[in-house]
Write a protein that holds these residues in place. Structure first.
Motif, PDB file in Angstrom:
ATOM      1  N   ARG A   1      18.637  59.747 -23.729  1.00  0.00           N
ATOM      2  CA  ARG A   1      18.780  59.031 -25.001  1.00  0.00           C
ATOM      3  C   ARG A   1      17.460  58.989 -25.770  1.00  0.00           C
ATOM      4  O   ARG A   1      17.458  58.850 -26.994  1.00  0.00           O
ATOM      5  N   THR A   2      16.345  59.060 -25.078  1.00  0.00           N
ATOM      6  CA  THR A   2      15.053  58.978 -25.770  1.00  0.00           C
ATOM      7  C   THR A   2      14.664  60.300 -26.425  1.00  0.00           C
ATOM      8  O   THR A   2      13.771  60.326 -27.269  1.00  0.00           O
ATOM      9  N   LYS A   3      15.299  61.404 -26.031  1.00  0.00           N
ATOM     10  CA  LYS A   3      14.877  62.708 -26.533  1.00  0.00           C
ATOM     11  C   LYS A   3      15.042  62.838 -28.043  1.00  0.00           C
ATOM     12  O   LYS A   3      14.294  63.572 -28.695  1.00  0.00           O
ATOM     13  N   LYS A   4      16.021  62.136 -28.606  1.00  0.00           N
ATOM     14  CA  LYS A   4      16.246  62.199 -30.050  1.00  0.00           C
ATOM     15  C   LYS A   4      15.631  60.998 -30.763  1.00  0.00           C
ATOM     16  O   LYS A   4      15.765  60.872 -31.973  1.00  0.00           O
ATOM     17  N   ALA A   5      14.960  60.135 -30.023  1.00  0.00           N
ATOM     18  CA  ALA A   5      14.371  58.933 -30.610  1.00  0.00           C
ATOM     19  C   ALA A   5      12.951  59.245 -31.060  1.00  0.00           C
ATOM     20  O   ALA A   5      12.019  59.234 -30.267  1.00  0.00           O
ATOM     21  N   LYS A   6      12.812  59.531 -32.371  1.00  0.00           N
ATOM     22  CA  LYS A   6      11.501  59.940 -32.874  1.00  0.00           C
ATOM     23  C   LYS A   6      10.496  58.795 -32.880  1.00  0.00           C
ATOM     24  O   LYS A   6       9.295  59.025 -33.033  1.00  0.00           O
ATOM     25  N   HIS A   7      10.968  57.559 -32.742  1.00  0.00           N
ATOM     26  CA  HIS A   7      10.057  56.414 -32.768  1.00  0.00           C
ATOM     27  C   HIS A   7       9.406  56.155 -31.410  1.00  0.00           C
ATOM     28  O   HIS A   7       8.565  55.263 -31.301  1.00  0.00           O
ATOM     29  N   LEU A   8       9.784  56.923 -30.384  1.00  0.00           N
ATOM     30  CA  LEU A   8       9.224  56.700 -29.040  1.00  0.00           C
ATOM     31  C   LEU A   8       8.392  57.898 -28.594  1.00  0.00           C
ATOM     32  O   LEU A   8       8.766  59.050 -28.826  1.00  0.00           O
ATOM     33  N   TRP A   9       7.281  57.601 -27.959  1.00  0.00           N
ATOM     34  CA  TRP A   9       6.507  58.616 -27.239  1.00  0.00           C
ATOM     35  C   TRP A   9       6.686  58.341 -25.758  1.00  0.00           C
ATOM     36  O   TRP A   9       6.461  57.211 -25.292  1.00  0.00           O
ATOM     37  N   VAL A  10       7.114  59.353 -25.014  1.00  0.00           N
ATOM     38  CA  VAL A  10       7.432  59.195 -23.591  1.00  0.00           C
ATOM     39  C   VAL A  10       6.437  60.000 -22.774  1.00  0.00           C
ATOM     40  O   VAL A  10       6.254  61.197 -22.995  1.00  0.00           O
TER      41      VAL A  10
END
Length: 433
Positions: free
Chosen positions: A358-367
């Motif tokens: 789910r985070t892969k398309k979340a541009k507001h997060l750096w993982v």
């Protein structure tokens, strides 16, 4: 003053044998330390020990082979550090059965002794190499040891690399001192001046006055790295590595805990944080104990309100709230005034993996990559690129939160690139929508 730590140690209850072995090794240009063992010997630790020459029968009249082996093994915890690096034991024994019994006994007692196992136990017959308290053939002794080490090419390769690093460090020091000797006021004043230039150029005047080691070390490490990467490598060393490293795959088979450990080794600083300031670039503050009122004052929202943004809405108190300092390196070096920018984030709970897609398309997060704790729990760091707060040093002193870790420069650079790309993205009206 720091002096080089011993890497080759000889322990024997026969003083003439100790002297003979050390003299033979020294005659070959190999530095070693000899210990004449007696029950009264004050134990000394050798944290950089790589080769340990050990007499199997250190106690005269010590009983059976089993008892002698136990007494000899009892010495090891005082000689070795708890997480000792690779080392080899050269065991003076003329009987293969003694070597086998030594290894079996050592393996059985490793956990209780709290020491790491040697990468190899090499049996040598003392009568053949040290007859009557002398070494007639030092070259033969050295070759006998090296031949055994070469039987384990991976060990030979990593020990060879350590020597390669030592030579690169020596090259660097020699170059610095040669520059210092050109100073008309003398080499010592010249060395002082050069080291001062390195410190101030890296950290700025005020920071260098507070701590000149860390910025100078940063520059010297870069010079050593250049020497390591561009020193000539002879064909023998290249061939050794070809033999030692054969598990080469186009697609990595490394995952899970091993991958997380390597990421931690490469990208995190943890053990050297003591004594450094918690407001430096890349430092990660632990905000988990921050009260809700303080959290709201700094970030403008409550923790529960932004859990969903991290795709961990249902997570419990296992979430660790963190913040990382991302001031530009130039401002950091010259201690420019202004608020220190911090990006809000979390450390994921151990074992949480279902959120990753789910985070892969979340541009507001750096993982971040996966990391491993000292207890081998795997986690990642997530930073929210919309939550950036400017904090003053005095405010950080008020918060007085312990450090979580520090990200090394390569990861900080990637995070800041993502942060500025996200913050500077244009918003355009387009038709058709």
């Amino acid at each position: 003053m720091m002096l080089p730590a011993a890497r080759i140690v000889v322990i024997d209850d026969n003083e003439s044998d100790v002297r003979a072995i050390v003299t033979a090794l020294n005659s070959l240009g190999t530095s070693s330390v000899g210990v004449h063992y007696s029950p009264e010997w004050k134990r000394v630790s050798f944290p950089c020990l790589r080769i340990l020459f050990l007499d199997l029968h250190l106690h005269e009249g010590g009983g059976s082979n089993e008892q002698q082996i136990k007494l000899t093994i009892d010495l090891l915890p005082s000689l070795l550090s708890k997480n000792h690096g690779p080392y080899v034991i050269v065991l003076w024994s003329g009987h293969a059965s003694e070597k086998d019994l030594f290894e079996q006994t050592l393996d059985a007692r490793l956990s209780a002794l709290e020491i790491t196992a040697p990468l190899a136990v090499i049996p040598l017959d003392k009568i053949s190499h040290v007859p009557q308290g002398r070494v007639d053939d030092p070259e033969g002794l050295r070759e006998a040891v090296l031949a055994k080490i070469r039987e384990i090419p991976q060990l030979a390769a990593i020990l060879g690399w350590e020597e390669h690093v030592a030579q690169a460090v020596n090259d660097t020091i020699c170059q610095i001192v040669q520059m210092a000797r050109r100073n008309p006021e003398g080499a010592i004043i010249g060395l002082n001046r050069i080291l001062g230039e390195l410190a101030v150029a890296t950290a700025g005047l005020e920071s260098a006055r507070d701590d000149s080691f860390r910025p100078t070390n940063e520059v010297l490490v870069q010079i050593v790295a250049d020497r390591l990467l561009h020193r000539g490598v002879d064909s023998t060393l290249s061939q050794l590595w070809r033999v030692a490293v054969t598990d080469l795959k186009d697609k990595s088979g490394l995952e899970g805990l091993d991958a997380a450990r390597l990421n931690s080794l490469l990208h995190l600083e943890g053990e050297i944080l003591g004594g450094s300031s918690n407001w430096e670039r890349g430092k990660v503050l632990n905000l988990s104990l921050l009260e809700e009122g303080e959290f709201l004052k700094v970030w403008g929202t409550l923790k529960d309100n932004i859990k969903e943004d991290f795709f961990l809405k249902d997570a419990t108190s296992e979430i660790k709230w963190i913040a990382i300092q991302v001031r530009p390196a130039c401002d950091e070096a010259h201690m420019h005034s202004g608020l220190l920018p911090y990006v809000l984030g979390i450390s994921t709970p151990p074992g949480s993996t279902n959120w990753l897609d789910r985070t892969k398309k979340a541009k507001h997060l750096w993982v971040s990559p996966e990391f491993a704790t000292q207890t081998d729990e795997i986690y990642r760091l997530l930073f929210h690129l919309r939550f950036v707060a400017g904090l003053h040093r005095d405010r950080l002193r008020e918060l007085d939160r312990p450090l979580f870790c520090r990200l090394r420069e390569s990861l900080v650079a990637e995070l800041t690139h993502e942060l500025h790309s996200y913050s500077g993205r244009p918003g355009l009206i387009r038709f058709p929508r």
